[in-house]
Design a protein around this motif. Structure first.
Motif, PDB file in Angstrom:
ATOM      1  N   TYR A   1       0.834  -1.197   0.000  1.00  9.35           N
ATOM      2  CA  TYR A   1       0.000   0.000   0.000  1.00  9.35           C
ATOM      3  C   TYR A   1       0.875   1.255   0.000  1.00  9.35           C
ATOM      4  O   TYR A   1       0.625   2.214  -0.737  1.00  9.35           O
ATOM      5  CB  TYR A   1      -0.908   0.021   1.243  1.00  9.35           C
ATOM      6  CG  TYR A   1      -2.000  -1.024   1.270  1.00  9.35           C
ATOM      7  CD1 TYR A   1      -2.525  -1.557   0.093  1.00  9.35           C
ATOM      8  CD2 TYR A   1      -2.515  -1.485   2.488  1.00  9.35           C
ATOM      9  CE1 TYR A   1      -3.528  -2.517   0.133  1.00  9.35           C
ATOM     10  CE2 TYR A   1      -3.517  -2.443   2.538  1.00  9.35           C
ATOM     11  CZ  TYR A   1      -4.016  -2.955   1.352  1.00  9.35           C
ATOM     12  OH  TYR A   1      -5.015  -3.903   1.392  1.00  9.35           O
ATOM     13  N   GLY A   2       1.886   1.229   0.847  1.00 14.34           N
ATOM     14  CA  GLY A   2       2.775   2.388   0.919  1.00 14.34           C
ATOM     15  C   GLY A   2       3.463   2.660  -0.402  1.00 14.34           C
ATOM     16  O   GLY A   2       3.582   3.810  -0.838  1.00 14.34           O
ATOM     17  N   HIS A   3       3.910   1.599  -1.055  1.00 15.13           N
ATOM     18  CA  HIS A   3       4.582   1.768  -2.352  1.00 15.13           C
ATOM     19  C   HIS A   3       3.633   2.356  -3.381  1.00 15.13           C
ATOM     20  O   HIS A   3       4.016   3.214  -4.190  1.00 15.13           O
ATOM     21  CB  HIS A   3       5.119   0.417  -2.826  1.00 15.13           C
ATOM     22  CG  HIS A   3       5.932   0.502  -4.071  1.00 15.13           C
ATOM     23  ND1 HIS A   3       5.455   0.113  -5.307  1.00 15.13           N
ATOM     24  CD2 HIS A   3       7.198   0.964  -4.288  1.00 15.13           C
ATOM     25  CE1 HIS A   3       6.382   0.311  -6.215  1.00 15.13           C
ATOM     26  NE2 HIS A   3       7.448   0.829  -5.640  1.00 15.13           N
TER      27      HIS A   3
ATOM     28  N   PHE B   1      10.622  12.491  -6.589  1.00 15.25           N
ATOM     29  CA  PHE B   1      11.817  12.879  -5.846  1.00 15.25           C
ATOM     30  C   PHE B   1      12.191  11.869  -4.764  1.00 15.25           C
ATOM     31  O   PHE B   1      13.282  11.935  -4.198  1.00 15.25           O
ATOM     32  CB  PHE B   1      11.652  14.271  -5.220  1.00 15.25           C
ATOM     33  CG  PHE B   1      10.638  14.362  -4.115  1.00 15.25           C
ATOM     34  CD1 PHE B   1      10.959  14.016  -2.817  1.00 15.25           C
ATOM     35  CD2 PHE B   1       9.350  14.809  -4.385  1.00 15.25           C
ATOM     36  CE1 PHE B   1      10.026  14.117  -1.799  1.00 15.25           C
ATOM     37  CE2 PHE B   1       8.415  14.908  -3.376  1.00 15.25           C
ATOM     38  CZ  PHE B   1       8.750  14.560  -2.074  1.00 15.25           C
ATOM     39  N   LEU B   2      11.317  10.894  -4.460  1.00 18.03           N
ATOM     40  CA  LEU B   2      11.642   9.908  -3.437  1.00 18.03           C
ATOM     41  C   LEU B   2      12.688   8.903  -3.899  1.00 18.03           C
ATOM     42  O   LEU B   2      13.396   8.324  -3.080  1.00 18.03           O
ATOM     43  CB  LEU B   2      10.379   9.172  -2.989  1.00 18.03           C
ATOM     44  CG  LEU B   2       9.402   9.987  -2.149  1.00 18.03           C
ATOM     45  CD1 LEU B   2       8.179   9.158  -1.811  1.00 18.03           C
ATOM     46  CD2 LEU B   2      10.068  10.487  -0.874  1.00 18.03           C
ATOM     47  N   GLY B   3      12.799   8.677  -5.200  1.00 19.64           N
ATOM     48  CA  GLY B   3      13.853   7.814  -5.724  1.00 19.64           C
ATOM     49  C   GLY B   3      13.903   6.461  -5.040  1.00 19.64           C
ATOM     50  O   GLY B   3      12.926   5.713  -4.995  1.00 19.64           O
ATOM     51  N   GLU B   4      15.096   6.131  -4.465  1.00 17.95           N
ATOM     52  CA  GLU B   4      15.303   4.827  -3.826  1.00 17.95           C
ATOM     53  C   GLU B   4      14.405   4.619  -2.618  1.00 17.95           C
ATOM     54  O   GLU B   4      14.249   3.480  -2.164  1.00 17.95           O
ATOM     55  CB  GLU B   4      16.763   4.696  -3.391  1.00 17.95           C
ATOM     56  CG  GLU B   4      17.777   4.653  -4.503  1.00 17.95           C
ATOM     57  CD  GLU B   4      19.201   4.560  -3.973  1.00 17.95           C
ATOM     58  OE1 GLU B   4      19.634   3.433  -3.633  1.00 17.95           O
ATOM     59  OE2 GLU B   4      19.864   5.608  -3.877  1.00 17.95           O
ATOM     60  N   ALA B   5      13.854   5.680  -2.082  1.00 17.91           N
ATOM     61  CA  ALA B   5      13.000   5.534  -0.897  1.00 17.91           C
ATOM     62  C   ALA B   5      11.772   4.679  -1.200  1.00 17.91           C
ATOM     63  O   ALA B   5      11.260   3.993  -0.306  1.00 17.91           O
ATOM     64  CB  ALA B   5      12.568   6.909  -0.395  1.00 17.91           C
ATOM     65  N   ARG B   6      11.307   4.703  -2.427  1.00 18.16           N
ATOM     66  CA  ARG B   6      10.112   3.918  -2.766  1.00 18.16           C
ATOM     67  C   ARG B   6      10.367   2.424  -2.564  1.00 18.16           C
ATOM     68  O   ARG B   6       9.512   1.699  -2.059  1.00 18.16           O
ATOM     69  CB  ARG B   6       9.685   4.219  -4.196  1.00 18.16           C
ATOM     70  CG  ARG B   6       9.241   5.646  -4.412  1.00 18.16           C
ATOM     71  CD  ARG B   6       8.503   5.804  -5.730  1.00 18.16           C
ATOM     72  NE  ARG B   6       9.363   5.553  -6.868  1.00 18.16           N
ATOM     73  CZ  ARG B   6      10.056   6.486  -7.516  1.00 18.16           C
ATOM     74  NH1 ARG B   6       9.995   7.741  -7.120  1.00 18.16           N
ATOM     75  NH2 ARG B   6      10.811   6.181  -8.551  1.00 18.16           N
ATOM     76  N   ALA B   7      11.556   1.967  -2.980  1.00 19.83           N
ATOM     77  CA  ALA B   7      11.887   0.547  -2.798  1.00 19.83           C
ATOM     78  C   ALA B   7      12.027   0.208  -1.321  1.00 19.83           C
ATOM     79  O   ALA B   7      11.674  -0.893  -0.882  1.00 19.83           O
ATOM     80  CB  ALA B   7      13.173   0.213  -3.544  1.00 19.83           C
ATOM     81  N   ALA B   8      12.558   1.161  -0.519  1.00 16.60           N
ATOM     82  CA  ALA B   8      12.691   0.918   0.917  1.00 16.60           C
ATOM     83  C   ALA B   8      11.326   0.772   1.574  1.00 16.60           C
ATOM     84  O   ALA B   8      11.137  -0.064   2.469  1.00 16.60           O
ATOM     85  CB  ALA B   8      13.477   2.051   1.562  1.00 16.60           C
ATOM     86  N   ILE B   9      10.377   1.585   1.161  1.00 18.25           N
ATOM     87  CA  ILE B   9       9.017   1.505   1.716  1.00 18.25           C
ATOM     88  C   ILE B   9       8.398   0.150   1.401  1.00 18.25           C
ATOM     89  O   ILE B   9       7.717  -0.455   2.237  1.00 18.25           O
ATOM     90  CB  ILE B   9       8.162   2.659   1.159  1.00 18.25           C
ATOM     91  CG1 ILE B   9       8.677   3.993   1.716  1.00 18.25           C
ATOM     92  CG2 ILE B   9       6.685   2.461   1.505  1.00 18.25           C
ATOM     93  CD1 ILE B   9       8.118   5.207   1.012  1.00 18.25           C
TER      94      ILE B   9
END
Length: 476
Positions: free
Chosen positions: A323-325, A333-341
């Motif tokens: 859901y978060g992704h 602008f979140l870049g790599e943060a999306r994969a972390a989520i």
């Protein structure tokens, strides 16, 4: 002045008095002050600062501290020290001030810049810089003019940062070590560039085109300021987006309020120890802050259920990374943060969720956030249990390193905490604040095991340091 702190009420007038002493020689009769040049430079600086106060332009005008320092440095190169100091005063007194006390801040800024320009002009003259600028019928002495200009810019930077640190100590009561920490290193490079731009303006001013040539430097400088301001507005919009999402999560899951911000801080602590660059540090902070944004897609009745979760409800909980992704998928602008989520609940041994990734298949940011998330969950006090001491939490992370957590990330957190510590304020619980309801059931937090033996927000079976448990601690 009434709103300033006691020490600042003395310090600001003292600096203003020093500035007045510096400009007095230019006001004496027979001083030979070149008033036409002073008036033109003062008018230019005033014209540059005034749009920031004009309601017609509003916040679209790129006026920031340092936007027009090249003009002040040009005055330091073209004029005697006392006359150069005068140039900064009117523009500083009418410039935009965003926080009260407005009068005290304007007086401080005018006095600070007057002293700074006086020092730069004095150093420039000491190095013989005036003779290198050329004049009617004389060519500028390049590259020899660069050395005095750089020396003046260095003096400008030293005096400005010294006064900036001093006002932080007196007005903001910052400790001495923190007040000047990083001020000079951050400002020296830009001030040297400002010095070269000011040198260009001074050389053109002394040339055949005269004062009008200053516009050749001012126009591109103003455009660059506008671009810089747009960049900062974009970053401000990014931060506002993050704040809105975090606030939405906190409203839905109030008794873990503050958890996301602390996970962001811990993630940055780990990333710094790993040697990540500044651009990646910001993104990993976003990843930590938004790791639980998928809770917005989980029904509140499941988050706050009183009693154990059914298998079906656990499946719903375990969808929150996906859901978060989906929520952040379109935020570029979140870049790599999306994969972390998406992957912060994966485990190194492959028993995590949502996709059962293992080892290096798990994105680096997800491995960082997983450790930061579990650490804050263990050390935070909640209304249903007390937080663990930091050493106990670190021992538990070490015990689960290699199975649930990446050992490299655990070691980085340990090193970071040894360097910087984890303050009581940072690790303080938020759920037990007055006015916050006790949870009525389990809630979804990172790090909870899917299988026996894994690390949750309380000790798993055989954990070395026991802590009060709640059904909520068993949720993934």
């Amino acid at each position: 002045m009434r709103a300033t702190r006691g020490a600042a009420r003395t310090f600001i007038p003292a600096v203003a008095l020093g500035a007045l002493i510096c400009v007095l020689p230019a006001l004496r009769g027979g001083a030979g002050t070149p008033w036409i040049t002073v008036a033109l430079l003062t008018g230019l600086y005033l014209a540059c600062e005034l749009p920031g106060r004009c309601p017609f332009f509003g916040s679209s005008v790129p006026i920031r501290a340092g936007s027009f320092f090249p003009l002040l440095l040009a005055a330091a190169f073209l004029l005697p020290p006392a006359a150069a100091a005068l140039v900064a005063v009117p523009g500083s007194l009418v410039g935009r001030v965003e926080q009260p006390p407005f009068t005290a801040r304007r007086v401080w800024r005018a006095a600070q810049l007057a002293l700074t320009v006086w020092a730069a002009s004095s150093v420039h003259g000491l190095f013989g810089g005036t003779a290198t600028l050329g004049g009617p019928g004389l060519l500028p002495d390049l590259p020899h003019a660069i050395l005095p200009a750089c020396a003046a810019a260095l003096a400008f930077s030293l005096v400005l940062t010294a006064l900036d640190g001093a006002i932080l100590v007196t007005a903001e009561r910052l400790p001495l070590r923190r007040a000047w920490s990083g001020l000079l290193s951050r400002s020296l490079g830009p001030h040297l560039v400002h010095g070269l731009a000011g040198l260009m303006m001074a050389v053109l001013w002394r040339g055949p085109y005269g004062p009008l040539s200053a516009l050749i430097v001012l126009l591109p400088m103003y455009i660059s300021c506008w671009v810089f301001a747009q960049y900062h507005r974009e970053h401000a919009a990014h931060r506002a987006t993050i704040r809105a999402l975090v606030q939405a999560v906190d409203i839905k899951d109030t008794y873990t309020r503050g958890h996301s911000e602390r996970v962001g801080r811990a993630s940055v602590l780990i990333a710094r120890e790993l040697g990540m660059g500044q651009d990646r540090l910001e993104v990993v902070r976003f990843a930590g802050i938004l790791h639980d944004v998928g809770k917005l897609g989980v029904p509140t009745r499941v988050l706050r259920k009183d009693g154990p979760l059914t298998p079906e409800e656990r499946q719903v909980i375990e969808l929150h990374p996906e859901y978060g992704h989906e929520i952040v998928r379109g935020i570029g602008f979140l870049g790599e943060a999306r994969a972390a989520i998406l992957h912060h609940h994966e485990r190194l041994d492959g028993s995590g969720y949502p996709y059962g990734l293992s080892g290096r298949e798990i994105p680096e940011f997800a491995r960082v956030v997983a450790v930061a998330d579990a650490f804050d969950a263990m050390t935070s006090t909640r209304s249903y249990r007390r937080g663990r001491p930091v050493p106990a939490a670190l021992e538990e992370l070490k015990r689960c390193a290699g199975t649930q957590f990446d050992p490299q990330m655990v070691r980085a957190l340990v090193r970071g905490l040894e360097r910087h510590g984890w303050s009581a304020v940072t690790a303080a619980g938020t759920a037990d604040e007055p006015g916050f309801p006790r949870p009525r059931g389990e809630h979804a937090e990172a790090g909870a095991p899917r299988r026996s033996g894994g690390l949750g927000h309380v000790p798993p079976p055989q954990a070395p340091v026991p802590a009060p448990q709640s059904p909520a601690d068993r949720r993934g």
